[in-house]
Write an enzyme that holds these catalytic residues in place. Sequence first.
Site, short mmCIF file in Angstrom:
data_model
loop_
_atom_site.label_atom_id
_atom_site.label_comp_id
_atom_site.label_asym_id
_atom_site.label_seq_id
_atom_site.Cartn_x
_atom_site.Cartn_y
_atom_site.Cartn_z
N GLU A 301 1.06 -1.29 -0.01
CA GLU A 301 -0.14 0.13 -0.15
C GLU A 301 0.88 1.20 0.06
OE1 GLU A 301 -2.05 -0.50 4.07
OE2 GLU A 301 -3.56 -1.98 2.90
N PRO A 302 1.68 1.52 -0.95
CA PRO A 302 2.34 2.73 -1.27
C PRO A 302 1.50 3.95 -1.20
CG PRO A 302 2.45 1.66 -3.08
CD PRO A 302 1.60 0.78 -2.31
N GLY A 303 1.97 5.13 -0.55
CA GLY A 303 1.24 6.28 -0.68
C GLY A 303 2.19 7.43 -1.29
N ARG A 304 3.15 7.70 -0.22
CA ARG A 304 4.14 8.75 -0.36
C ARG A 304 5.26 8.36 -1.63
NH1 ARG A 304 6.70 11.17 4.13
NH2 ARG A 304 5.84 9.33 5.30
N ARG A 340 4.57 19.28 7.68
CA ARG A 340 5.40 18.27 8.00
C ARG A 340 6.60 18.69 8.87
NH1 ARG A 340 7.78 15.30 4.85
NH2 ARG A 340 7.45 13.44 6.09
N CYS A 371 1.28 32.63 12.18
CA CYS A 371 1.70 33.35 13.27
C CYS A 371 2.25 32.31 14.50
CB CYS A 371 0.51 34.10 13.85
SG CYS A 371 -0.03 35.11 12.54
N GLU A 372 3.38 31.80 13.76
CA GLU A 372 4.08 30.69 15.15
C GLU A 372 5.61 30.75 14.76
OE1 GLU A 372 0.77 27.54 15.47
OE2 GLU A 372 2.61 26.92 15.86
N1 LLP Z 1 -1.41 1.88 4.66
C1 LLP Z 1 -1.87 2.24 5.86
C2 LLP Z 1 -2.48 1.46 6.61
C3 LLP Z 1 -1.17 3.48 6.45
O1 LLP Z 1 -1.68 4.04 7.60
C4 LLP Z 1 -0.45 4.25 5.53
C5 LLP Z 1 0.03 5.58 6.00
C6 LLP Z 1 -0.08 3.80 4.22
C7 LLP Z 1 -0.41 2.65 3.82
C8 LLP Z 1 0.92 4.42 3.26
O2 LLP Z 1 2.23 4.81 3.82
P1 LLP Z 1 3.24 5.40 2.83
O3 LLP Z 1 3.47 4.54 1.57
O4 LLP Z 1 2.48 6.77 2.38
O5 LLP Z 1 4.20 5.99 3.90
N2 LLP Z 1 1.48 12.04 7.42
C9 LLP Z 1 2.70 11.48 7.44
C10 LLP Z 1 2.69 10.07 6.98
C11 LLP Z 1 1.54 9.45 7.91
C12 LLP Z 1 1.26 7.97 7.39
C13 LLP Z 1 -0.06 7.54 7.70
N3 LLP Z 1 -0.23 6.22 7.12
C14 LLP Z 1 3.90 12.03 6.82
O6 LLP Z 1 3.88 13.34 6.20
O7 LLP Z 1 5.13 11.58 6.91
#
Ligand code: LLP
Length: 444
Positions: A301-304, A340, A371-372
């Site tokens: 499950e890649p997001g980033r 971030r 304002c921080e």
């Molecule tokens: N699967 C699940 C169940 C998750 O909770 C997450 C991210 C992902 C996949 C995707 O993770 P990734 O591949 O994007 O790392 N806001 C934080 C990141 C929080 C991630 C939360 N869960 C940041 O800006 O670094």
Amino acid sequence: MTIEALTAVAADAGDLTVWPASATPLPHGGLAVGGVSLAEAAQRFGTPVYVLDEGEVRGRCRSYRAAFPDAEVLYAAKAFLSRAMVRWVGEEGLGLDVCSAGELELAVTSGFPPERIVLHGNAKSPGDLASALRLGVGRIVIDSRCEIARIAAAVGPGGRQRVLVRVVPGVAAGGHEKIRTGTEGQKFGLSAADGSAQEAVARILDQPRLELAGLHCHIGSQITSVEPYRVALGRMVELMASVREAHDVALPELDLGGGHGIAYRPGEPALDLPALARELRTALADRCAAAGLPVPRLTVEPGRAIAGPAGVAVYRVLAVKRSGGKVFVAVDGGMSDNPRPALYGARYAPRLVGRHSAAGSRTATVVGRHCEAGDVLAVNAELPADVHPGDLLAVPVAGAYQSSMASGYNLVGRPPVVAVHEGAARILLRRETLEDFRHRDIGA
Ligand code: LLP
């Protein structure tokens, strides 16, 4: 252009290793992404503006499909979601991981097949579950015991919902304490060590309205080495073997979550995707053979790693000043469009675009307009010594968890997101305006 002029432009461009592959230096300090000049985009759409390279997103989806040909790849929508993003990842053959009715409804109403969607969440609201069941989401990831009966009741007689159980495998990994989710003592998942995961499995297997498709874990985010995944995989296979032992059920799916780390600044490490895929495939086959289990289908499950490097934030410099021996370069965005650095101490490498500077470089602190004192976008940024109000600063690797985590702080308005592709630019998300704030504020 002559060869000399081209060489001068390339030398001027500096290190573009963390930029989208399409990033191309232009004369006079310009830089194009997706064939679109960032300075022209800033002029046309205003600043701050988030630019998202469609080709880079699609290319990254394809790299995942190539590295994991037998696995299911779900894009984690929380990194960044819009209708176009839904379409791109869908067309590239990925599924989706969503964690709210909002993400789910956006995806399905944009035409994404619900059976290719997985719903997550440690606290799913009745509305989240109602949407998931009404729209026919493929799998729901169960994160606590109380969800089991609740989902079964919502499914109703005659229905059957596929579910996964989110397990805490006891692995510490991730770029910051706040994004480590594989250990005991944080809010996600059910512990394998204290038997909660096993108990949830037994309860689900007893529920005729639920079909247990497999196990899930997500150990953390911004992880740059394969090792924690290998350890987690081993623990998950052990649990699958114990489920087989206890219930004579071989679970068909193993979802290892996302968390694949990327470089935000030149020289930083990133997770080696082909190595991850290769090592997980081998480890899964070996571990299952040793446990006498059929090999489950793997999900990631890649997001980033899909959205992050495809995005660039462009700001305009509003003020430059010296204070306490530091140079502060203040821009027209900040923690409301990128929380971030404030949340995780994230580091970025902004650069001047749209003008050539012959001045040497100096170290500056790029700060936002909020304002921080903690509203800092980049510490120790190397910028030309003559940076001044009116200049444009572009920050690469801005495609994930920035626009999606943007807030309404100080009523500044969230920036637009503009897609760039093959020389054309179009708005995906428009800028939030003062009119939007006025509409929302309905109390007298
Ligand atoms: N699967 C699940 C169940 C998750 O909770 C997450 C991210 C992902 C996949 C995707 O993770 P990734 O591949 O994007 O790392 N806001 C934080 C990141 C929080 C991630 C939360 N869960 C940041 O800006 O670094």
